[in-house]
Design a protein around this motif. Structure first.
Motif, PDB file in Angstrom:
ATOM      1  N   UNK B 291       0.837  -1.199   0.000  1.00  0.00           N
ATOM      2  CA  UNK B 291       0.000   0.000   0.000  1.00  0.00           C
ATOM      3  C   UNK B 291       0.873   1.250   0.000  1.00  0.00           C
ATOM      4  N   UNK B 292       1.919   1.186   0.779  1.00  0.00           N
ATOM      5  CA  UNK B 292       2.879   2.280   0.902  1.00  0.00           C
ATOM      6  C   UNK B 292       3.516   2.597  -0.449  1.00  0.00           C
ATOM      7  N   UNK B 293       3.967   1.556  -1.133  1.00  0.00           N
ATOM      8  CA  UNK B 293       4.598   1.748  -2.447  1.00  0.00           C
ATOM      9  C   UNK B 293       3.623   2.302  -3.461  1.00  0.00           C
ATOM     10  N   UNK B 294       2.392   1.770  -3.413  1.00  0.00           N
ATOM     11  CA  UNK B 294       1.351   2.206  -4.337  1.00  0.00           C
ATOM     12  C   UNK B 294       1.082   3.695  -4.162  1.00  0.00           C
ATOM     13  N   UNK B 295       1.016   4.097  -2.893  1.00  0.00           N
ATOM     14  CA  UNK B 295       0.724   5.499  -2.609  1.00  0.00           C
ATOM     15  C   UNK B 295       1.836   6.406  -3.152  1.00  0.00           C
ATOM     16  N   UNK B 296       3.082   5.968  -2.963  1.00  0.00           N
ATOM     17  CA  UNK B 296       4.207   6.775  -3.461  1.00  0.00           C
ATOM     18  C   UNK B 296       4.131   6.939  -4.976  1.00  0.00           C
ATOM     19  N   UNK B 297       3.749   5.829  -5.655  1.00  0.00           N
ATOM     20  CA  UNK B 297       3.635   5.892  -7.116  1.00  0.00           C
ATOM     21  C   UNK B 297       2.581   6.906  -7.519  1.00  0.00           C
ATOM     22  N   UNK B 298       1.445   6.879  -6.831  1.00  0.00           N
ATOM     23  CA  UNK B 298       0.359   7.809  -7.160  1.00  0.00           C
ATOM     24  C   UNK B 298       0.805   9.252  -6.960  1.00  0.00           C
ATOM     25  N   UNK B 299       1.528   9.471  -5.861  1.00  0.00           N
ATOM     26  CA  UNK B 299       1.986  10.834  -5.584  1.00  0.00           C
ATOM     27  C   UNK B 299       2.907  11.321  -6.686  1.00  0.00           C
ATOM     28  N   UNK B 300       3.850  10.448  -7.085  1.00  0.00           N
ATOM     29  CA  UNK B 300       4.804  10.875  -8.106  1.00  0.00           C
ATOM     30  C   UNK B 300       4.096  11.140  -9.426  1.00  0.00           C
ATOM     31  N   UNK B 301       3.016  10.334  -9.705  1.00  0.00           N
ATOM     32  CA  UNK B 301       2.286  10.535 -10.956  1.00  0.00           C
ATOM     33  C   UNK B 301       1.445  11.802 -10.944  1.00  0.00           C
ATOM     34  N   UNK B 302       0.728  12.040  -9.846  1.00  0.00           N
ATOM     35  CA  UNK B 302      -0.253  13.117  -9.861  1.00  0.00           C
ATOM     36  C   UNK B 302       0.186  14.379  -9.136  1.00  0.00           C
ATOM     37  N   UNK B 303       1.192  14.264  -8.271  1.00  0.00           N
ATOM     38  CA  UNK B 303       1.659  15.470  -7.592  1.00  0.00           C
ATOM     39  C   UNK B 303       3.187  15.526  -7.648  1.00  0.00           C
ATOM     40  N   UNK B 304       3.750  15.679  -8.856  1.00  0.00           N
ATOM     41  CA  UNK B 304       5.203  15.602  -8.960  1.00  0.00           C
ATOM     42  C   UNK B 304       5.934  16.665  -8.135  1.00  0.00           C
ATOM     43  N   UNK B 305       5.239  17.725  -7.771  1.00  0.00           N
ATOM     44  CA  UNK B 305       5.903  18.749  -6.961  1.00  0.00           C
ATOM     45  C   UNK B 305       5.646  18.550  -5.469  1.00  0.00           C
ATOM     46  N   UNK B 306       4.996  17.449  -5.128  1.00  0.00           N
ATOM     47  CA  UNK B 306       4.752  17.162  -3.724  1.00  0.00           C
ATOM     48  C   UNK B 306       3.592  17.956  -3.169  1.00  0.00           C
ATOM     49  N   UNK B 307       3.310  17.712  -1.879  1.00  0.00           N
ATOM     50  CA  UNK B 307       2.138  18.334  -1.255  1.00  0.00           C
ATOM     51  C   UNK B 307       2.276  19.850  -1.248  1.00  0.00           C
ATOM     52  N   UNK B 308       3.428  20.339  -0.766  1.00  0.00           N
ATOM     53  CA  UNK B 308       3.604  21.787  -0.659  1.00  0.00           C
ATOM     54  C   UNK B 308       3.620  22.435  -2.034  1.00  0.00           C
ATOM     55  N   UNK B 309       4.279  21.787  -3.007  1.00  0.00           N
ATOM     56  CA  UNK B 309       4.331  22.316  -4.363  1.00  0.00           C
ATOM     57  C   UNK B 309       2.932  22.448  -4.968  1.00  0.00           C
ATOM     58  N   UNK B 310       2.071  21.422  -4.751  1.00  0.00           N
ATOM     59  CA  UNK B 310       0.725  21.463  -5.301  1.00  0.00           C
ATOM     60  C   UNK B 310      -0.102  22.550  -4.623  1.00  0.00           C
ATOM     61  N   UNK B 311       0.080  22.698  -3.303  1.00  0.00           N
ATOM     62  CA  UNK B 311      -0.664  23.740  -2.589  1.00  0.00           C
ATOM     63  C   UNK B 311      -0.269  25.115  -3.101  1.00  0.00           C
ATOM     64  N   UNK B 312       1.040  25.304  -3.336  1.00  0.00           N
ATOM     65  CA  UNK B 312       1.524  26.615  -3.798  1.00  0.00           C
ATOM     66  C   UNK B 312       0.903  26.984  -5.138  1.00  0.00           C
ATOM     67  N   UNK B 313       0.667  25.954  -5.986  1.00  0.00           N
ATOM     68  CA  UNK B 313       0.079  26.244  -7.287  1.00  0.00           C
ATOM     69  C   UNK B 313      -1.379  26.676  -7.161  1.00  0.00           C
ATOM     70  N   UNK B 314      -2.039  26.131  -6.093  1.00  0.00           N
ATOM     71  CA  UNK B 314      -3.431  26.504  -5.867  1.00  0.00           C
ATOM     72  C   UNK B 314      -3.524  27.925  -5.312  1.00  0.00           C
ATOM     73  N   UNK B 315      -2.644  28.230  -4.353  1.00  0.00           N
ATOM     74  CA  UNK B 315      -2.672  29.551  -3.720  1.00  0.00           C
ATOM     75  C   UNK B 315      -1.413  30.312  -4.114  1.00  0.00           C
ATOM     76  N   UNK B 316      -1.501  31.231  -5.067  1.00  0.00           N
ATOM     77  CA  UNK B 316      -0.289  31.986  -5.414  1.00  0.00           C
ATOM     78  C   UNK B 316       0.166  32.831  -4.231  1.00  0.00           C
ATOM     79  N   UNK B 317       1.461  32.737  -3.905  1.00  0.00           N
ATOM     80  CA  UNK B 317       1.969  33.374  -2.687  1.00  0.00           C
ATOM     81  C   UNK B 317       1.802  34.894  -2.770  1.00  0.00           C
TER      82      UNK B 317
END
Lengths: 241, 317
Positions: B291-317
């Motif tokens: 499950x852990x590996x699967x989750x990492x794969x999904x993150x790399x596919x859909x959020x290549x910039x990671x959690x903080x990177x994706x949030x930053x794109x939603x909210x321009x600083x």
């Protein structure tokens, strides 16, 4: 200011630059021209420190820079742009120029002020918060020019700045280069393919062919030189009867 | 201006919560918090090399382990307190890190080749340690319980360890944040983007890569000693295994490389998830790892910039 002394560069068995020597004085615009594969970019890479010559020396303002790394050469005031533009794509325009400005300035605040000033003159001020990768090709070329100027060079080497631009864009870049040259007193060495650009812009022209210097002089002299014409257009054939 | 005020307020609230709430928690939960902060700390340190400079290091777990082995060996063999030993261990880790970066620069090893260099370094160290009796060999070293616990980095209560790692975490984020705002930070970013272009505008890329790796490895060293003191035990299988490095890297990538806080957030999410997987899927054996590996794969596919990177794109600083 810059003196290239009998420089040769071999890649394995292939000689890309063969015993080339030339001198340039401060305040000039000098162009290197030549057909594809003449060794122009290799010569640029040798001067700017990306390649080490097989033999010969390169002297810049009394420093023998032959085996220096590019960053050390840049600290002494010699920098370049690339034929294929290489801005820092994921950084914004201002940050790109700040990296250049930090070459001579110590703090981020100073570098930011200086960079904004340069962006204004280059005409990229409105785009300062855009990522470099989102600029057009002409924009990227301008940015690369801005970043190079930000390092406060005394000698700036431009590798085919006009390549890939529309005629209008090229004309704008030429104007820009002229302004930089006159206002900042920067000496410029450029490589160019577009010959009419060379004719209007440069004080002196050096012609390379197959790694050798075949001609040197004012644009007018060079354009009438027999060897240059042969290098570009081929030999005149005399058909025997 | 307003945004800045809310940001400061958020930081203050998080810090207060982080320092007060654990007082009312059971040890079991404090342990999870400690692991979150511990991997967060290592992630933030790794990020200086892996995120800011763009050099994929796979030996940070090993560097932490090396530092731990030095501090623990000095304590068990010579009786030197780990409070001093950790500085020696960290300094050694820093020097080793700089050595690796120097070799990489000298021979032009970039991206994947740098990753391979660090990977092989990890394995060499692990194999050497397995056969070296002075540092415990394959069975490792137990840290003997001291009669002056505080003097020797030993605490009976988990909560004390929690505050130590919390302080370390705050320090690491501050250092990393100040770095990104400094000349060196700009230079590291430039190196990450394009080394050749950085050289032409006067960045001595070798020097800055070595400095960044040195700093990152030095800070990582303190993390290694903390982990050893917390477990009271070191062994090549725990402190020098590749899993350890991978865990650091995956947390940082999940959270978002390139920002100072991202690796901490990634580590928190990862630790909570792995704990949940263990609780709910643990009976099924190793299913939680899948499950852990699967989750990492999904993150790399859909959020290549990671959690903080994706949030930053939603909210321009």
């Amino acid at each position: 200011m810059l003196e290239v002394v009998d420089v040769t560069k071999n890649f394995g068995g292939m000689t890309a630059v063969h015993h080339v020597s030339f001198k340039m004085e401060g305040g000039q615009i000098v162009s290197i021209i030549g057909p594809n594969g003449a060794g122009k970019t290799t010569l640029f890479n040798l001067i700017s420190g990306y390649l080490k010559p097989t033999s010969g020396d390169i002297i810049f303002n009394t420093y023998k820079i032959t085996n220096w790394r590019p960053s050390r050469i840049c600290k002494k005031g010699l920098t370049r742009t690339f034929q294929i533009v290489q801005p820092f794509m994921e950084m914004n325009v201002l940050e790109n120029v700040i990296v250049g400005a930090l070459n001579c300035l110590g703090t981020i605040a100073e570098a930011t002020d200086y960079s904004l000033d340069i962006l204004k003159r280059i005409g990229l001020l409105e785009r300062r918060n855009q990522l470099a990768k989102n600029l057009t090709l002409a924009g990227k070329k301008r940015l690369e020019l801005a970043r190079a100027i930000a390092t406060s060079p005394v000698l700036l080497m431009l590798d085919e700045v006009m390549a890939g631009l529309t005629p209008v864009e090229s004309r704008e870049i030429i104007e820009l280069i002229k302004t930089i040259h006159e206002e900042q007193k920067i000496t410029i060495l450029l490589i160019e393919h577009v010959l009419n650009v060379i004719m209007t812009l440069s004080d002196r022209v050096i012609v390379l062919d197959h790694g050798e210097k075949i001609a040197e002089g004012t644009p007018r002299e060079v354009s009438q030189d027999q060897k240059t014409i042969e290098a570009y257009l081929g030999k005149k054939r005399v058909w025997s009867k | 201006m307003n945004l800045k005020f809310y940001k400061t307020l958020l930081v203050v609230l998080v810090l207060m919560a982080a320092s007060i709430i654990p007082l009312f928690l059971k040890d079991r939960y404090i342990h999870i918090l400690i692991m979150m902060l511990f991997y967060g700390y290592l992630g933030v340190c790794w990020n200086i090399v892996g995120g800011l400079t763009g050099m994929l290091s796979l030996c940070h777990g090993t560097l932490a382990g090396v530092s731990a082995f030095i501090a623990v060996s000095l304590f068990t063999r010579l009786g030197m307190t780990p409070w001093i030993g950790m500085f020696l261990g960290a300094a050694f880790a820093g020097i080793v890190g700089m050595g690796i970066a120097h070799i990489a620069s000298r021979y032009g090893l970039r991206s994947m080749y740098f990753a391979l260099l660090t990977l092989s370094f990890s394995e060499i160290v692990r194999l050497l340690t397995l056969h070296w009796e002075f540092v415990g060999g394959a069975s490792g070293l137990l840290i003997p319980i001291s009669n002056k616990p505080f003097m020797n980095y030993q605490f009976g209560e988990k909560i004390h360890f929690y505050y130590v790692i919390l302080a370390m975490q705050i320090m690491a984020i501050l250092i990393s944040y100040m770095l990104t705002k400094s000349k060196m930070g700009y230079y590291l970013m430039a190196i990450k983007e394009n080394e050749d272009a950085a050289e032409t505008v006067g960045v001595n890329t070798s020097k800055y890569k070595i400095a960044a790796t040195g700093l990152s490895s030095f800070l990582t060293g303190f993390g290694g000693v903390f982990y050893a003191q917390y477990l009271m035990y070191i062994s090549p299988d725990v402190n020098l295994s590749l899993d350890y490095s991978i865990e650091i890297v995956s947390g940082a990538i999940l959270g978002g490389t390139g920002s100072s806080i991202g690796p901490l957030i990634g580590a928190c999410v990862l630790q909570v998830l792995s704990e949940l997987f263990r609780v709910f899927l643990g009976e099924l054996g190793t299913v939680h790892l899948i499950a852990y590996g699967l989750m990492l794969m999904l993150v790399i596919m859909y959020m290549p910039k990671g959690i903080v990177g994706s949030l930053k794109e939603l909210v321009p600083s």
